[in-house]
Design an enzyme around this catalytic site. Structure first.
Site, PDB file in Angstrom:
ATOM      1  N   SER A 107       0.808  -1.222   0.000  1.00 60.97           N
ATOM      2  CA  SER A 107       0.000   0.000   0.000  1.00 60.97           C
ATOM      3  C   SER A 107       0.840   1.271   0.000  1.00 60.97           C
ATOM      4  O   SER A 107       0.316   2.360  -0.210  1.00 60.97           O
ATOM      5  CB  SER A 107      -0.959   0.019   1.195  1.00 60.97           C
ATOM      6  N   LYS A 150      -6.169   5.118   8.201  1.00 64.55           N
ATOM      7  CA  LYS A 150      -5.228   6.000   7.505  1.00 64.55           C
ATOM      8  C   LYS A 150      -5.763   7.421   7.401  1.00 64.55           C
ATOM      9  O   LYS A 150      -5.009   8.394   7.520  1.00 64.55           O
ATOM     10  CB  LYS A 150      -4.914   5.427   6.115  1.00 64.55           C
TER      11      LYS A 150
END
Length: 203
Positions: A107, A150
């Protein structure tokens, strides 16, 4: 030319609390999801930094595990495709993953590619920008997990612009959209690295 020839986990080229200029070439904020000792997931905002070296090849340091280290190879090719530039002849690149927590997975690919594009072109990326997403050789941005965590990390760090993968549009909770609006953080969804780069050029 793209062979990883060194991995030194004890190196401390930079750290998340290092006072760097607001905008630094090759330095990009990277979002990750960590596991606490209690098994809880939480988000963190660290950084990935890339600098040219006099030795050919790729040097990787910092708390990067296998999945993230493999992303470096793909990210470099994507950055070269995006910018039309390559590493200068006889030069290499040193990539350091800042922060004190191990990071794994793919990611971080998008952030690595953006840091390398910044390095190759000499164009700084605003420190108030953060992003997450996988990237392939042609610069397509792919879906990742941990979008709520996040996003919370980006909000806690007072980021002004957050890029999330287009495929994650449905994974952002409405309450976090509202909180981002209240704090003045713009959230954009991107399907390609080129979209992110174009926005950076406007800032």
């Amino acid at each position: 030319r793209h062979t990883i020839f060194k991995c030194d986990w004890s190196s401390d080229v930079c750290s998340s609390d290092l006072h760097l200029p607001e905008d630094t070439t090759g330095l990009v904020s990277m979002l990750a999801v960590m596991r606490s000792s209690a098994g809880m997931s939480f988000g963190s905002r660290d950084a990935v930094q890339a600098v040219l070296t006099a030795r050919p090849g790729i040097t990787i340091t910092g708390f990067a595990q296998d999945g993230l280290r493999e992303s470096v190879q793909t990210a470099l090719t994507a950055a070269e495709q995006l910018t039309g530039k390559t590493l200068p002849k006889g030069k290499g690149v040193h990539i350091h993953f800042c922060g004190d927590e191990p990071k794994d997975g793919t990611s971080g690919g998008c952030a690595i590619a953006l840091a390398l594009a910044s390095l190759l072109t000499g164009t700084p990326v605003p420190r108030t920008l953060a992003l997450t997403g996988t990237v392939d050789l042609l610069g397509s941005v792919g879906k990742v997990g941990g979008i709520p965590e996040k996003t919370e990390a980006a909000l806690a760090a007072d980021c002004k612009l957050l890029f999330l993968p287009g495929e994650n549009r449905d994974d952002l909770p409405p309450e976090l959209r509202e909180q981002a609006n209240a704090q003045g953080m713009e959230i954009l969804f991107a399907d390609t690295l080129a979209e992110i780069w174009a926005k950076c050029m406007e800032l």
